[in-house]
Motif scaffolding. Structure first.
Motif, PDB file in Angstrom:
ATOM      1  N   PHE A 298       7.190  75.599  -3.162  1.00 39.64           N
ATOM      2  CA  PHE A 298       7.903  76.201  -4.292  1.00 39.64           C
ATOM      3  C   PHE A 298       7.263  75.788  -5.626  1.00 39.64           C
ATOM      4  CE2 PHE A 298      11.734  76.422  -1.346  1.00 39.64           C
ATOM      5  CZ  PHE A 298      11.701  77.800  -1.245  1.00 39.64           C
ATOM      6  N   SER A 299       6.825  74.529  -5.730  1.00 42.29           N
ATOM      7  CA  SER A 299       6.182  74.072  -6.968  1.00 42.29           C
ATOM      8  C   SER A 299       4.865  74.801  -7.203  1.00 42.29           C
ATOM      9  CB  SER A 299       5.941  72.558  -6.907  1.00 42.29           C
ATOM     10  OG  SER A 299       7.160  71.849  -6.800  1.00 42.29           O
ATOM     11  N   ARG A 300       4.072  74.944  -6.139  1.00 45.42           N
ATOM     12  CA  ARG A 300       2.805  75.661  -6.268  1.00 45.42           C
ATOM     13  C   ARG A 300       3.045  77.137  -6.581  1.00 45.42           C
ATOM     14  NH1 ARG A 300      -1.757  76.230  -8.409  1.00 45.42           N
ATOM     15  NH2 ARG A 300      -3.420  77.132  -7.126  1.00 45.42           N
ATOM     16  N   SER A 301       4.123  77.703  -6.045  1.00 41.44           N
ATOM     17  CA  SER A 301       4.464  79.098  -6.353  1.00 41.44           C
ATOM     18  C   SER A 301       4.701  79.271  -7.848  1.00 41.44           C
ATOM     19  CB  SER A 301       5.708  79.527  -5.570  1.00 41.44           C
ATOM     20  OG  SER A 301       5.475  79.473  -4.181  1.00 41.44           O
ATOM     21  N   ASN A 302       5.374  78.292  -8.475  1.00 44.32           N
ATOM     22  CA  ASN A 302       5.586  78.368  -9.919  1.00 44.32           C
ATOM     23  C   ASN A 302       4.262  78.343 -10.675  1.00 44.32           C
ATOM     24  OD1 ASN A 302       8.380  78.572  -9.863  1.00 44.32           O
ATOM     25  ND2 ASN A 302       8.710  76.355 -10.008  1.00 44.32           N
ATOM     26  N   GLU A 303       3.323  77.516 -10.219  1.00 43.91           N
ATOM     27  CA  GLU A 303       2.011  77.463 -10.869  1.00 43.91           C
ATOM     28  C   GLU A 303       1.289  78.807 -10.752  1.00 43.91           C
ATOM     29  OE1 GLU A 303      -0.206  74.227  -9.261  1.00 43.91           O
ATOM     30  OE2 GLU A 303       1.340  72.737  -9.672  1.00 43.91           O
ATOM     31  N   ILE A 304       1.405  79.427  -9.588  1.00 40.17           N
ATOM     32  CA  ILE A 304       0.763  80.733  -9.390  1.00 40.17           C
ATOM     33  C   ILE A 304       1.439  81.796 -10.253  1.00 40.17           C
ATOM     34  CG2 ILE A 304       0.415  82.573  -7.675  1.00 40.17           C
ATOM     35  CD1 ILE A 304      -0.085  80.326  -5.611  1.00 40.17           C
TER      36      ILE A 304
END
Length: 340
Positions: free
Chosen positions: A37-43
């Protein structure tokens, strides 16, 4: 199966993801969703879009929860800090990780979670479980008459404990009326990917899948399953029949042959066998044969024709179709994945 969502043109609505952290939760099942979920926000940021997820850690009571000897999760919220609201939490999703240990022990320590989950769901909050986290949903009654999935090794126990639920042992993701369930172990990460795609759109889902090297078309966990003889029912005559099948499957005994071994009529034997094992004798015979074929494909260099003959098949197409129906992949694919 995994349902594909349509591409979204509008900006994603930020969702609060409340991850339940309890002392028996499995570390990877808790930490991996945080990472995805954190990496999704970065993307999303890289695509000039706002955050899609606000991840919150919640324990039964506010606490620092140790999952294993090396990992501490700082949970500043407890169940009482996130009460259900009559208006509902339309953009909140509660995520239940898998647990380790015996369910009766886990349940005894975490009973307070059950009414809290029910109250939230009935107020409109969505809930997702990873792997054996589905036990919490089943115990709370939220899976009654609903299709769900879990770890393949838990299927028989779930069916015994909660006969009203419809366990789909081969499914990796289910999505029913705001309740999501994921398959066993790391295959359950497909559920996290599914949620990213559903809430943020197809293209974001693709980018996240590539980032984590998650195979998006992995929709079946059947080939992970290890078939065991389902012997906990206690019917001694059916146990005798099972043992006969397991010892003689290669010679293709008929249902009449097996029924005769336990001194039953064919009709009574089929009825009693299905009641005890939850499969017909023919289905059981097929699963025993396919399990033997899997082991041969893993451990030997025999060609496919020899393997199918060894386990009692004479027709290549029938063997291939049965193997794929039970495992989700062909014999050749299985050998490529698991042969030593």
């Amino acid at each position: 199966m995994i349902l594909r969502t349509q591409p979204r043109k509008e900006l994603p609505v930020s969702r609060k993801i409340v991850i339940l952290v309890f002392e028996d939760a499995i570390l990877s099942s808790t930490a991996a969703p945080i990472d995805i979920f954190s990496r999704s926000n970065e993307i999303l940021h890289a695509n000039q879009m706002p955050n899609g997820f606000d991840v919150v850690l919640l324990a039964p009571t506010p606490n620092t929860v140790a999952l294993g000897p090396h990992s501490l999760f700082n949970c500043t919220l407890g169940l009482n800090d996130l009460p259900p609201e009559p208006a509902g939490h339309k953009h909140t999703l509660i995520l239940i990780p898998a647990y380790a240990g015996h369910w009766d022990d886990v349940l005894e320590k975490n009973r307070a979670i059950l009414p809290w989950l029910k109250a939230h769901y009935h107020c409109g909050t969505e809930i997702a479980s990873l792997c054996t986290g589905s036990y919490f949903l089943a115990e709370a009654g939220l899976l009654d008459n609903q299709e769900c999935t879990s770890h393949w090794a838990s299927v028989d126990d779930l069916r015994t404990r909660y006969p009203s639920i419809k366990v789909q042992p081969d499914a990796v993701v289910t999505d029913n009326a705001g309740i999501y369930t994921g398959g066993g172990a790391f295959s359950s990460l497909n559920l996290i990917l599914y949620l990213v795609e559903k809430f943020c759109g197809y293209q974001i889902g693709i980018q996240v899948a590539k980032t984590f090297s998650i195979h998006r078309d992995h929709i079946n966990q059947a080939h992970f399953a290890i078939f065991n003889g389902l012997s906990g029912h206690g019917d001694t005559l059916i146990l005798k029949a099972q043992a006969f099948i397991e010892d003689n499957f290669a010679s293709n005994p008929s249902v009449e042959d097996v029924a005769e071994k336990v001194n039953m009529s064919k009709r009574n034997f089929i009825r009693r066998f299905k009641q005890a094992v939850n499969q017909t004798p023919t289905e059981y015979m097929q699963r025993v044969k396919i399990e033997a074929a899997k082991k041969s494909l893993e451990l030997s260099q025999k060609n496919i024709q020899t393997v199918l003959n060894d386990v009692g098949y004479t027709d290549t197409k029938t063997f291939r179709d049965t193997f794929k129906r039970i495992t989700g992949i062909t014999p050749q694919e299985y050998r490529r994945k698991y042969a030593r």
